[in-house]
Design a protein around this motif. Structure first.
Motif, short mmCIF file in Angstrom:
data_model
loop_
_atom_site.label_atom_id
_atom_site.label_comp_id
_atom_site.label_asym_id
_atom_site.label_seq_id
_atom_site.Cartn_x
_atom_site.Cartn_y
_atom_site.Cartn_z
N ALA A 98 -15.68 1.72 4.64
CA ALA A 98 -14.28 2.16 4.67
C ALA A 98 -14.15 3.40 3.82
O ALA A 98 -14.98 3.67 2.94
CB ALA A 98 -13.35 1.06 4.16
N HIS A 99 -13.07 4.16 4.05
CA HIS A 99 -12.83 5.36 3.25
C HIS A 99 -12.40 5.00 1.84
O HIS A 99 -12.87 5.61 0.88
CB HIS A 99 -11.74 6.22 3.91
CG HIS A 99 -12.08 6.67 5.29
ND1 HIS A 99 -11.51 6.10 6.42
CD2 HIS A 99 -12.93 7.63 5.74
CE1 HIS A 99 -11.99 6.70 7.50
NE2 HIS A 99 -12.84 7.64 7.12
N PHE A 100 -11.50 4.02 1.73
CA PHE A 100 -10.92 3.64 0.44
C PHE A 100 -11.17 2.16 0.22
O PHE A 100 -10.97 1.33 1.11
CB PHE A 100 -9.42 3.92 0.46
CG PHE A 100 -8.71 3.59 -0.84
CD1 PHE A 100 -8.55 4.56 -1.82
CD2 PHE A 100 -8.21 2.32 -1.08
CE1 PHE A 100 -7.89 4.25 -3.01
CE2 PHE A 100 -7.56 2.01 -2.25
CZ PHE A 100 -7.40 2.99 -3.23
N LEU A 101 -11.64 1.82 -0.98
CA LEU A 101 -11.91 0.43 -1.34
C LEU A 101 -11.16 0.08 -2.61
O LEU A 101 -10.89 0.95 -3.44
CB LEU A 101 -13.41 0.22 -1.56
CG LEU A 101 -14.31 0.51 -0.35
CD1 LEU A 101 -15.75 0.71 -0.80
CD2 LEU A 101 -14.22 -0.62 0.66
N TRP A 102 -10.84 -1.20 -2.76
CA TRP A 102 -10.25 -1.62 -4.03
C TRP A 102 -10.90 -2.90 -4.52
O TRP A 102 -11.43 -3.70 -3.75
CB TRP A 102 -8.73 -1.78 -3.91
CG TRP A 102 -8.23 -2.94 -3.12
CD1 TRP A 102 -8.00 -4.21 -3.56
CD2 TRP A 102 -7.88 -2.93 -1.73
NE1 TRP A 102 -7.52 -5.00 -2.55
CE2 TRP A 102 -7.42 -4.24 -1.42
CE3 TRP A 102 -7.87 -1.96 -0.73
CZ2 TRP A 102 -6.99 -4.59 -0.14
CZ3 TRP A 102 -7.44 -2.31 0.52
CH2 TRP A 102 -7.02 -3.60 0.81
N CYS A 103 -10.85 -3.07 -5.83
CA CYS A 103 -11.37 -4.26 -6.49
C CYS A 103 -10.20 -5.22 -6.69
O CYS A 103 -9.16 -4.83 -7.23
CB CYS A 103 -12.00 -3.89 -7.83
SG CYS A 103 -13.01 -5.19 -8.56
N GLY A 104 -10.35 -6.46 -6.28
CA GLY A 104 -9.25 -7.40 -6.29
C GLY A 104 -8.97 -8.02 -7.65
O GLY A 104 -9.75 -7.89 -8.60
N GLU A 105 -7.86 -8.73 -7.71
CA GLU A 105 -7.43 -9.38 -8.95
C GLU A 105 -8.45 -10.39 -9.46
O GLU A 105 -8.67 -10.52 -10.66
CB GLU A 105 -6.09 -10.09 -8.69
CG GLU A 105 -5.45 -10.73 -9.91
CD GLU A 105 -4.66 -9.73 -10.74
OE1 GLU A 105 -4.95 -9.62 -11.93
OE2 GLU A 105 -3.78 -9.07 -10.18
N VAL A 161 -7.91 -0.54 -8.09
CA VAL A 161 -8.06 -1.90 -8.62
C VAL A 161 -6.70 -2.57 -8.55
O VAL A 161 -5.68 -1.96 -8.87
CB VAL A 161 -8.61 -1.90 -10.07
CG1 VAL A 161 -7.71 -1.08 -10.99
CG2 VAL A 161 -8.77 -3.30 -10.60
N LYS A 162 -6.67 -3.80 -8.09
CA LYS A 162 -5.43 -4.55 -8.00
C LYS A 162 -5.10 -5.13 -9.37
O LYS A 162 -5.90 -5.87 -9.95
CB LYS A 162 -5.55 -5.66 -6.96
CG LYS A 162 -4.25 -6.44 -6.76
CD LYS A 162 -4.42 -7.50 -5.69
CE LYS A 162 -3.13 -8.28 -5.50
NZ LYS A 162 -3.28 -9.32 -4.45
N VAL A 163 -3.93 -4.81 -9.87
CA VAL A 163 -3.48 -5.29 -11.17
C VAL A 163 -2.09 -5.88 -11.00
O VAL A 163 -1.17 -5.16 -10.61
CB VAL A 163 -3.46 -4.17 -12.23
CG1 VAL A 163 -3.00 -4.72 -13.58
CG2 VAL A 163 -4.84 -3.53 -12.36
N SER A 164 -1.93 -7.15 -11.31
CA SER A 164 -0.63 -7.79 -11.17
C SER A 164 0.19 -7.61 -12.44
O SER A 164 -0.25 -6.96 -13.40
CB SER A 164 -0.80 -9.28 -10.86
OG SER A 164 -1.38 -9.94 -11.97
N TRP A 165 1.35 -8.23 -12.47
CA TRP A 165 2.27 -8.06 -13.60
C TRP A 165 1.69 -8.59 -14.90
O TRP A 165 2.09 -8.17 -15.97
CB TRP A 165 3.59 -8.77 -13.29
CG TRP A 165 3.43 -10.26 -13.09
CD1 TRP A 165 3.17 -10.91 -11.92
CD2 TRP A 165 3.52 -11.27 -14.09
NE1 TRP A 165 3.07 -12.25 -12.11
CE2 TRP A 165 3.29 -12.51 -13.45
CE3 TRP A 165 3.76 -11.27 -15.46
CZ2 TRP A 165 3.30 -13.72 -14.12
CZ3 TRP A 165 3.77 -12.48 -16.13
CH2 TRP A 165 3.54 -13.69 -15.47
N PHE A 166 0.74 -9.56 -14.81
CA PHE A 166 0.21 -10.11 -16.05
C PHE A 166 -1.05 -9.38 -16.54
O PHE A 166 -1.67 -9.77 -17.51
CB PHE A 166 -0.08 -11.61 -15.92
CG PHE A 166 -1.01 -11.97 -14.80
CD1 PHE A 166 -2.39 -11.86 -14.95
CD2 PHE A 166 -0.51 -12.43 -13.59
CE1 PHE A 166 -3.24 -12.20 -13.92
CE2 PHE A 166 -1.37 -12.77 -12.55
CZ PHE A 166 -2.74 -12.66 -12.72
#
Length: 354
Positions: A308-315, A337-342
């Motif tokens: 894929a062109h763009f990748l992200w690292c999950g929570e 990178v996925k970052v939640s409210w906490f």
């Protein structure tokens, strides 16, 4: 669709329809790390990569959210086949996307990402791909016309098959089975047979992704995404809704603007009028698959994950000392990178440094 358009158009209220206005731009500074250069001693072309990293160096660390395949030899065979296949995307496309994202980081563009939570083998049809693509085209036009800046279109498709799970086991009616982790790993049916991880699903996911990308590229460069077709992008179920009518009102105004531009000499056959850029993205989760599609770019001598062109690292997989961060630190794709409210601010900074 109606709810989606409200959410996206809400901040743009008043600029070009009752649903639109000028967005508030927040300027930030993007900082990109450079790979360290390691020069070969045999007089050949220097190879540039992150020192002590390789596409399989993640295997030295703990990998979260990975399936427990019963037959490791079959995994090697399936991944070996994928390694011999062509890349799904190309390094130059990733560099183009990185340039576009840099503009978004300083408020000169807007990012639009959309697609399914997880793609399914049973829902793979040309019409579904077209409709997802068409919704993203609609939304991008609304935001461009209302915000006055380019919109970078990221499809969460052609690779978004794997699903992170809270627990390894799922229980139903007193029966416990391995959790469904996405069609790329096992089946959704609640049976012992369906829930066994099957490595040949990796190959099927590759083939579906390749076919999806082929169609997306055809749409993007074959005239379907041309601005002169903006009115024809409206979905049938939207035509009689308030949002659909608002979109057609916007389409009419865009068409009037295009007519003026063409009267000034802009050709309807020019690339800017007849083509668009569209990029794919997914969560970097299933590392056997990602490694199999990681290739050394011959023009820059750096590694790219060509799934894929763009990748992200999950929570659930962004631990700094674990396998996913180890894998992603060596590839040159634009990533997130996925970052939640906490999430803690200090942890975000450390991840960016890595």
């Amino acid at each position: 669709m109606a709810q989606t358009m409200r959410k996206v158009a809400g901040p743009l209220r008043g600029r070009c329809s009752p649903y639109l206005s000028r967005p508030r731009v927040v300027r930030v500074r993007a900082v990109a790390s450079e790979p360290r250069a390691v020069v070969s001693t045999n007089g050949t072309v220097p190879v540039t990569f992150t020192a002590d990293w390789s596409p399989d160096s993640w295997r030295r660390k703990h990998a979260y959210q990975q399936p427990n395949y019963p037959d490791k030899a079959e995994v090697l065979k399936a991944c070996g086949d994928i390694k011999s296949y062509p890349p799904l995307i190309f390094a130059g496309e990733c560099r183009n996307l990185q340039e576009r994202l840099a503009k978004a980081a300083v408020g000169e563009a807007f990012i639009l990402q959309g697609g399914d939570c997880a793609e399914a083998f049973t829902q793979f049809t040309a019409n579904r791909i077209r409709d997802t693509y068409r919704v993203l085209l609609q939304m991008s036009v609304v935001m461009m016309f209302g915000g006055g800046v380019p919109v970078i279109k990221l499809g969460r498709m052609a690779g978004q098959f794997a699903k992170p799970r809270t627990a390894d086991l799922e229980e139903k009616d007193g029966k416990s089975l391995p959790s469904y982790r996405g069609d790329i790993i096992n089946g959704p049916e609640f049976t012992a047979e369906a829930r066994v991880p099957d490595p040949w699903r990796l190959v099927r996911a590759y083939n579906q992704s390749a076919a999806t990308l082929n169609l997306l590229r055809g749409f993007s460069t074959g005239g379907y995404a041309g601005l002169t077709r903006i009115a024809s992008w409206n979905l049938d179920f939207m035509s009689n809704s308030d949002e659909g009518k608002a979109y057609m009102d916007l389409a009419k105004r865009v068409d009037e603007a295009l007519q003026f531009m063409m009267a000034c000499g802009l050709s309807s056959d020019s690339d800017i009028m007849s083509e668009t850029e569209f990029y794919t993205s997914h969560e970097c989760l299933l590392l056997d698959y990602e490694e199999a599609l990681t290739r050394l770019d011959s023009t820059t001598n750096t590694w790219y994950d060509c799934s894929a062109h763009f990748l992200w690292c999950g929570e659930r997989t962004r631990q700094l000392d674990a396998a996913h961060v180890e894998f992603m630190r060596g590839i040159q794709n634009p990533m997130g990178v996925k970052v939640s409210w906490f999430g803690q601010a200090e942890g975000r900074l450390k991840w960016a440094v890595v």
